[in-house]
Every structure is written in structure tokens, then in C-alpha cells.
Design a protein around this motif. Structure first.
Motif, PDB file in Angstrom:
ATOM      1  N   LYS A  48      38.745  36.546  50.428  1.00  0.00           N
ATOM      2  CA  LYS A  48      38.695  37.512  49.333  1.00  0.00           C
ATOM      3  C   LYS A  48      40.057  38.173  49.111  1.00  0.00           C
ATOM      4  N   LYS A  49      40.743  38.490  50.219  1.00  0.00           N
ATOM      5  CA  LYS A  49      42.061  39.121  50.113  1.00  0.00           C
ATOM      6  C   LYS A  49      43.056  38.188  49.430  1.00  0.00           C
ATOM      7  N   ASN A  50      43.081  36.928  49.873  1.00  0.00           N
ATOM      8  CA  ASN A  50      43.994  35.952  49.277  1.00  0.00           C
ATOM      9  C   ASN A  50      43.668  35.722  47.810  1.00  0.00           C
ATOM     10  N   LEU A  51      42.357  35.652  47.518  1.00  0.00           N
ATOM     11  CA  LEU A  51      41.935  35.419  46.143  1.00  0.00           C
ATOM     12  C   LEU A  51      42.328  36.576  45.242  1.00  0.00           C
ATOM     13  N   LEU A  52      42.116  37.805  45.713  1.00  0.00           N
ATOM     14  CA  LEU A  52      42.478  38.978  44.923  1.00  0.00           C
ATOM     15  C   LEU A  52      43.988  39.068  44.706  1.00  0.00           C
ATOM     16  N   THR A  53      44.745  38.694  45.744  1.00  0.00           N
ATOM     17  CA  THR A  53      46.207  38.705  45.616  1.00  0.00           C
ATOM     18  C   THR A  53      46.665  37.760  44.519  1.00  0.00           C
ATOM     19  N   LEU A  54      46.129  36.528  44.552  1.00  0.00           N
ATOM     20  CA  LEU A  54      46.527  35.540  43.552  1.00  0.00           C
ATOM     21  C   LEU A  54      45.975  35.873  42.174  1.00  0.00           C
ATOM     22  N   MET A  55      44.743  36.388  42.133  1.00  0.00           N
ATOM     23  CA  MET A  55      44.152  36.717  40.840  1.00  0.00           C
ATOM     24  C   MET A  55      44.916  37.849  40.153  1.00  0.00           C
ATOM     25  N   SER A  56      45.355  38.832  40.928  1.00  0.00           N
ATOM     26  CA  SER A  56      46.126  39.926  40.334  1.00  0.00           C
ATOM     27  C   SER A  56      47.465  39.419  39.806  1.00  0.00           C
ATOM     28  N   GLY A  57      48.117  38.550  40.595  1.00  0.00           N
ATOM     29  CA  GLY A  57      49.379  37.962  40.138  1.00  0.00           C
ATOM     30  C   GLY A  57      49.190  37.098  38.914  1.00  0.00           C
ATOM     31  N   THR A  58      48.103  36.306  38.916  1.00  0.00           N
ATOM     32  CA  THR A  58      47.817  35.437  37.778  1.00  0.00           C
ATOM     33  C   THR A  58      47.470  36.254  36.543  1.00  0.00           C
ATOM     34  N   ALA A  59      46.719  37.343  36.737  1.00  0.00           N
ATOM     35  CA  ALA A  59      46.345  38.194  35.602  1.00  0.00           C
ATOM     36  C   ALA A  59      47.590  38.762  34.925  1.00  0.00           C
ATOM     37  N   ILE A  60      48.535  39.229  35.735  1.00  0.00           N
ATOM     38  CA  ILE A  60      49.789  39.750  35.177  1.00  0.00           C
ATOM     39  C   ILE A  60      50.580  38.637  34.501  1.00  0.00           C
ATOM     40  N   ALA A  61      50.623  37.484  35.194  1.00  0.00           N
ATOM     41  CA  ALA A  61      51.373  36.342  34.655  1.00  0.00           C
ATOM     42  C   ALA A  61      50.831  35.899  33.303  1.00  0.00           C
ATOM     43  N   GLN A  62      49.501  35.921  33.156  1.00  0.00           N
ATOM     44  CA  GLN A  62      48.901  35.475  31.909  1.00  0.00           C
ATOM     45  C   GLN A  62      48.903  36.549  30.837  1.00  0.00           C
ATOM     46  N   LEU A  63      48.934  37.799  31.264  1.00  0.00           N
ATOM     47  CA  LEU A  63      48.949  38.891  30.288  1.00  0.00           C
ATOM     48  C   LEU A  63      50.228  38.868  29.461  1.00  0.00           C
ATOM     49  N   ILE A  64      51.326  38.461  30.084  1.00  0.00           N
ATOM     50  CA  ILE A  64      52.631  38.443  29.397  1.00  0.00           C
ATOM     51  C   ILE A  64      52.627  37.500  28.200  1.00  0.00           C
ATOM     52  N   PRO A  65      52.301  36.184  28.374  1.00  0.00           N
ATOM     53  CA  PRO A  65      52.298  35.310  27.190  1.00  0.00           C
ATOM     54  C   PRO A  65      51.206  35.643  26.190  1.00  0.00           C
ATOM     55  N   ILE A  66      50.069  36.178  26.673  1.00  0.00           N
ATOM     56  CA  ILE A  66      48.995  36.540  25.748  1.00  0.00           C
ATOM     57  C   ILE A  66      49.431  37.691  24.847  1.00  0.00           C
ATOM     58  N   LEU A  67      50.066  38.700  25.435  1.00  0.00           N
ATOM     59  CA  LEU A  67      50.544  39.832  24.652  1.00  0.00           C
ATOM     60  C   LEU A  67      51.657  39.432  23.684  1.00  0.00           C
ATOM     61  N   CYS A  68      52.445  38.439  24.097  1.00  0.00           N
ATOM     62  CA  CYS A  68      53.575  38.006  23.266  1.00  0.00           C
ATOM     63  C   CYS A  68      53.192  36.925  22.250  1.00  0.00           C
ATOM     64  N   ALA A  69      52.002  36.361  22.401  1.00  0.00           N
ATOM     65  CA  ALA A  69      51.587  35.282  21.500  1.00  0.00           C
ATOM     66  C   ALA A  69      51.609  35.682  20.028  1.00  0.00           C
TER      67      ALA A  69
END
Length: 420
Positions: A8-29
Motif C-alpha cells: 500500500k505504501k509503495n502504491l500510494l507513493t507511485l500513485m501520488s507521483g503519477t497523479a502529479i505527473a498526469q495533472l501537468i499535461p492534463i492542465l496544459c492540454a
């Protein structure tokens, strides 16, 4: 219990990083769709399709084996082997592309129904090399359970590519999306290397030609079966780009590309986040207990819960949503999203657990599925082209792909039950 908490810890770490990573191109789209036309998106997608196919071959897919050796001193030789192969083949391709630039670019422009590739063709080997290096060092992070670094890499990758695209878009640079891609890849791959070398530079003293030769033979099946399998998968994945371009033009493929950028790319990143955590835990369970059914079920049910409601809402409002966010000329892309949303949902659910083929060392079975995936994709697109209707083509494409993903889920579930 401890393993469950770690997962769960590893998953949350990656999910938070991925969420930020994906938020950038989505906001800029919305900015990108106003800076670049559907035609420019179409050329970019064809460039990326060609690059993706080349990326399959240049490392021999040995990066997939980085996680397997018991000792880091052994695994670093697999990493080095992957990098050397990628660099060597990229330089050879760059040399060939520079010599035969005009005939190759003319051929591509003719069969892809528009778009000028001559000025960007030489960037294809560079993009393929940078993409491979990024993957190689991410696999090392997974091996070391360095999920914080992996999250940083994802954020750097998407922000670099998006930032580069915006920069070239504002300056009205020709092929700005492609140049933005290269700049972003260069930044993200360089930082991925730096973050690994900062901790593990000392391990390279264990790298020898003899050991790399040994591991090239030891994991030869990754080249023998994963390259054909990945080729079939990538070709099937990029076939819609080629077919829609050839049959309906560069404008239509640009509309389709936005649909994939808004749905497919974020879901792919999120799915790969689950895969990065799943494959480490599933490999551990499979090697120690003979099966990984518990984590397989947990992962699949979690993915289903994540996507079911958002996709129901998307099906209802997609065209209006696309028009509002990206501009009126992208309304049709929203209609395409509605037609394809079921396929994207099933693809997302099946993606992480597809790693079972590697864990169980069932590369032949994976190759069989990849062949079936290509066949169903190709058949649906050909029938759609005969009908000469873009929406009918996309509906058939959705049906064919969805069936392939459901078959994959059935095969991987069976493998997760244990060794036969």
C-alpha cells in the motif's frame, strides 16, 4: 501484514507521483489544443508511432530482466547490456536515416496521407534511445524499491515533455510537439540516470564483458519472445494511427490523437504505476509460494473500483466536455472518446496484471496473445475501412480491442493461480 502495508505504501507513493505527473499535461492540454492544430497533432502521433516501433528492438528487451537477478552486482550487468545495445543500434539508425533521409521521408509522407517528416526524421533514433534509457533506469528503481525516485522520474518526464511542447508552441516553431518531446525526454532520462548513479555508481565496478555476455545468453528468451510480442503489441497499438491517417487523413488522426492523449496516456501511466508495484510484489509471492492470486485479485478489483464511475460519467458528457475544455474544433474528439471509453476502461484493468506472463516465464503464451491482439485490431480496422466511415471504424476497433483485453485477463488469472 507487513507485506500488505509495504504494498500500500509503495502504491500510494507511485500513485501520488503519477497523479502529479498526469495533472501537468492534463492542465496544459487546453493550451496545447489552441497552440497546435489537429493536423499538427496528427504528424506528431505518426512520429511517435514510428519511434515506438523502433524502441522495441534497440535494447533487446533486456531491461525487462533487470529485476530478476538475485544480486545487484549481477543486475547492474543487465542494465549496462541494455544501455550499450540501445546506444549502438540508435547510432546505426541515425547514420542510415541521415544518409537516406529524403527517400524515407518522402515514402512516409506518401503512405501516411500528408505531413512533412523530412525535417524531423533524424530525431526518431534519438527519441527511441532516450525512451529506452528512461525505461532501463526506471526498471532499476523498481528493483531497488526506490519508488520515490520512480515517482520523481514520472513527474520530470511529463513536465519536461509538456513544458517543451508549450515552449515551441508559443514560439510558433514548426514541428513544435516533436521538438518538445525530445527536450522533455532528454531532461527526464538525464535526471533518471543521475538519481540512480548518485546511489549506485559503485556497482559499475562489477560490470564486465564476460558477465554481460553471460546474461545476454541467460535472458535470451526476452529477446526471442518479448521483442516479437512487444512488436505485435506496439504495431497493434499504433495501427489505428496509420490506418486512420491513410484512410481518413491527418486531420482525423489528430482528433483521434487527442482522445488517446486525454484518456489513453493518463490511464497508461496510472496502469503502469500499479504494474510497477504489482510486479515486485507478485514476483515475490510467485517465487516463494508458487502463486500470486491474492495480489492479482486485489489489484484487479481496485482498478475496477477506480474507473467504473468516471467512465460512466464520461460516456454521457464527453463531446460537450471536450468542446468546452479544448475548443469547439475538438468536439468530434469527444464523440470519439464516447465510442472508445469501454475499451480504455478494460485496457486499464488488464494492464498491470499482464506482467504475469513475465513472472511465470510464459513468453510463448504472451506471444500468442500479442498475435491475437494484432489480429483482432487489424480485422476490426480493415472492416471499418471497407465501410468507409470513421465512427463505424472506431466502434469495431473498440469491440475488437475489448475482446482481446478480456482474453488477456482470463489467461493471466489462470497463470496467477500457480505453477503447472
Amino acid at each position: 501484514m507487513l507485506q500488505g502495508s509495504e504494498f500500500k505504501k509503495n502504491l500510494l507513493t507511485l500513485m501520488s507521483g503519477t497523479a502529479i505527473a498526469q495533472l501537468i499535461p492534463i492542465l496544459c492540454a487546453p493550451l496545447l489544443t489552441r497552440l497546435f492544430s489537429p493536423d499538427e497533432f496528427g504528424v506528431y502521433e505518426n512520429f511517435m508511432a514510428i519511434t515506438a516501433i523502433i524502441t522495441i528492438f534497440i535494447s533487446g528487451k533486456y531491461e525487462l530482466a533487470i529485476i530478476l537477478p538475485k544480486r545487484n552486482q549481477e543486475a547492474i550487468n543487465v542494465l549496462s547490456l541494455s544501455c550499450i545495445l540501445a546506444l549502438s543500434f540508435s547510432l546505426i539508425l541515425l547514420f542510415l536515416f541521415l544518409i537516406f533521409e529524403k527517400p524515407i521521408s518522402s515514402f512516409l509522407s506518401s503512405i501516411l496521407n500528408g505531413g512533412d517528416f523530412q525535417n524531423v526524421l533524424w530525431l526518431v533514433p534519438m527519441s527511441a534511445f532516450l525512451a529506452t534509457i528512461y525505461l532501463v533506469f526506471n526498471e532499476w528503481c523498481i528493483r531497488k524499491k526506490s519508488f520515490i525516485i520512480l515517482s520523481k522520474n514520472k513527474i520530470t518526464n511529463t513536465s519536461g515533455i509538456t513544458g517543451g511542447s508549450l515552449l515551441f508552441g508559443f514560439t510558433k516553431t514548426s514541428s513544435g510537439l516533436i521538438f518538445g518531446q525530445i527536450i522533455g525526454q532528454l531532461i527526464s532520462s538525464s535526471l533518471a540516470i543521475y538519481r540512480v548513479l548518485k546511489e549506485d555508481l559503485y556497482l559499475f565496478k562489477y560490470v564486465t564483458i564476460r558477465k554481460m555476455k553471460y546474461f545476454s545468453r541467460r535472458y535470451l528468451d526476452f529477446a526471442k519472445y518479448n521483442i516479437p510480442g512487444q512488436f505485435l503489441n506496439t504495431l497493434a497499438g499504433r495501427l489505428p494511427i496509420f490506418f486512420i491517417t491513410m484512410e481518413f487523413g491527418i486531420h482525423e488522426v489528430g482528433l483521434f490523437a487527442l482522445t488517446d492523449r486525454v484518456l489513453g496516456v493518463p490511464l497508461s501511466f496510472l496502469g503502469n504505476t500499479f504494474k510497477d508495484v504489482f510486479k515486485q510484489r507478485a514476483t515475490h509471492d510467485y517465487n516463494n509460494t508458487g502463486n500470486c492470486l491474492a495480489i492479482y485479485r486485489k489489484t484487479t478489483l481496485t482498478l475496477l473500483k477506480i474507473v467504473i464511475i468516471p467512465f460512466i460519467i464520461l460516456f454521457i458528457i464527453a463531446p460537450s466536455l471536450f468542446s468546452f475544455i479544448f475548443g469547439a474544433e475538438w468536439y468530434v474528439a469527444g464523440e470519439y472518446a464516447r465510442l472508445l471509453c469501454v475499451m480504455y476502461m478494460i485496457s486499464f484493468i488488464s494492464m498491470p496484471t499482464s506482467w504475469i506472463f513475465i513472472i511465470a516465464e510464459k513468453q510463448k503464451l504472451d506471444l500468442f496473445w500479442q498475435s491475437l491482439f494484432l489480429l483482432l485490431t487489424l480485422t476490426s480496422l480493415i472492416i471499418g475501412m471497407v465501410l468507409d466511415d470513421i465512427k463505424a471504424t472506431l466502434i469495431l476497433f473498440c469491440i475488437g480491442r475489448s475482446l482481446a483485453y478480456l482474453i488477456q485477463i482470463g489467461l493471466t488469472y489462470r497463470l496467477a493461480k500457480g505453477k503447472k
